[in-house]
Scaffold this active site. Structure first.
Site, PDB file in Angstrom:
ATOM      1  N   HIS A  99       3.349  -5.499  -6.475  1.00  5.94           N
ATOM      2  CA  HIS A  99       2.818  -5.433  -7.837  1.00  5.94           C
ATOM      3  C   HIS A  99       3.479  -4.322  -8.634  1.00  5.94           C
ATOM      4  O   HIS A  99       3.907  -3.316  -8.085  1.00  5.94           O
ATOM      5  CB  HIS A  99       1.293  -5.246  -7.843  1.00  5.94           C
ATOM      6  CG  HIS A  99       0.802  -4.027  -7.123  1.00  5.94           C
ATOM      7  ND1 HIS A  99       0.757  -3.938  -5.745  1.00  5.94           N
ATOM      8  CD2 HIS A  99       0.315  -2.853  -7.591  1.00  5.94           C
ATOM      9  CE1 HIS A  99       0.260  -2.764  -5.401  1.00  5.94           C
ATOM     10  NE2 HIS A  99      -0.008  -2.082  -6.510  1.00  5.94           N
ATOM     11  N   HIS A 101       2.966  -1.724 -11.924  1.00  2.00           N
ATOM     12  CA  HIS A 101       1.999  -1.075 -12.805  1.00  2.00           C
ATOM     13  C   HIS A 101       2.622  -0.935 -14.188  1.00  2.00           C
ATOM     14  O   HIS A 101       3.747  -0.472 -14.312  1.00  2.00           O
ATOM     15  CB  HIS A 101       1.653   0.334 -12.308  1.00  2.00           C
ATOM     16  CG  HIS A 101       0.981   0.369 -10.988  1.00  2.00           C
ATOM     17  ND1 HIS A 101      -0.374   0.521 -10.856  1.00  2.00           N
ATOM     18  CD2 HIS A 101       1.478   0.273  -9.729  1.00  2.00           C
ATOM     19  CE1 HIS A 101      -0.696   0.532  -9.569  1.00  2.00           C
ATOM     20  NE2 HIS A 101       0.418   0.372  -8.863  1.00  2.00           N
TER      21      HIS A 101
END
Length: 139
Positions: A99, A101
């Site tokens: 992932h 940010h």
């Protein structure tokens, strides 16, 4: 993966405040944000490492992350944004699903990344690059 919190969010088993979704990625607000608007952009396939994520997903993650950051800046409430990716537990990755940010920033938000500045010893750069170039060309 059945026990992955991000996979459960993708499946709709856990609610999330969605910012963006398409066939490859999902973006949603982080529940423990560094700043207001802190968004996570994840591939819709389970891979722990960004290195294992197929390139079309990697490209979309970066494209959408940048668009989200720019949209926050266009609201005129933010001055800029950070794109931050932790790959591996030693690098600070907490959730074992790749992932990115997106952290919208204001000059006065008070958040600092706590970077440190190291110095290379004599010949250390050449040795590092030699080892790197061996492995980089092989990948």
């Amino acid at each position: 993966m059945s026990d992955c919190i991000f996979c459960k969010i993708i499946a709709g088993d856990i609610p999330a405040h969605k910012v963006y979704e398409d066939d490859l990625v999902l973006a949603f607000l982080d529940i423990a944000p560094i700043t207001k608007g802190h968004t996570l952009v994840i591939p819709k396939i389970h891979q722990e490492s960004i290195s294992a994520v197929p390139s079309e997903y990697q490209h979309r993650i970066l494209e959408i992350s940048s668009k989200i950051g720019k949209a926050f800046v266009r609201t005129q409430e933010y001055d800029g944004f950070n794109l931050h990716l932790n790959n591996g537990q030693c690098a600070g990755q907490v959730v074992p699903h790749a992932h990115m940010h997106v952290v919208p920033r204001i000059g006065t938000d008070g958040f600092h990344w706590n970077w440190r500045n190291l110095e290379y010893k004599e010949n250390e750069i050449e040795e590092l690059l030699s080892k790197f170039n061996e492995k980089f060309s092989a990948s």
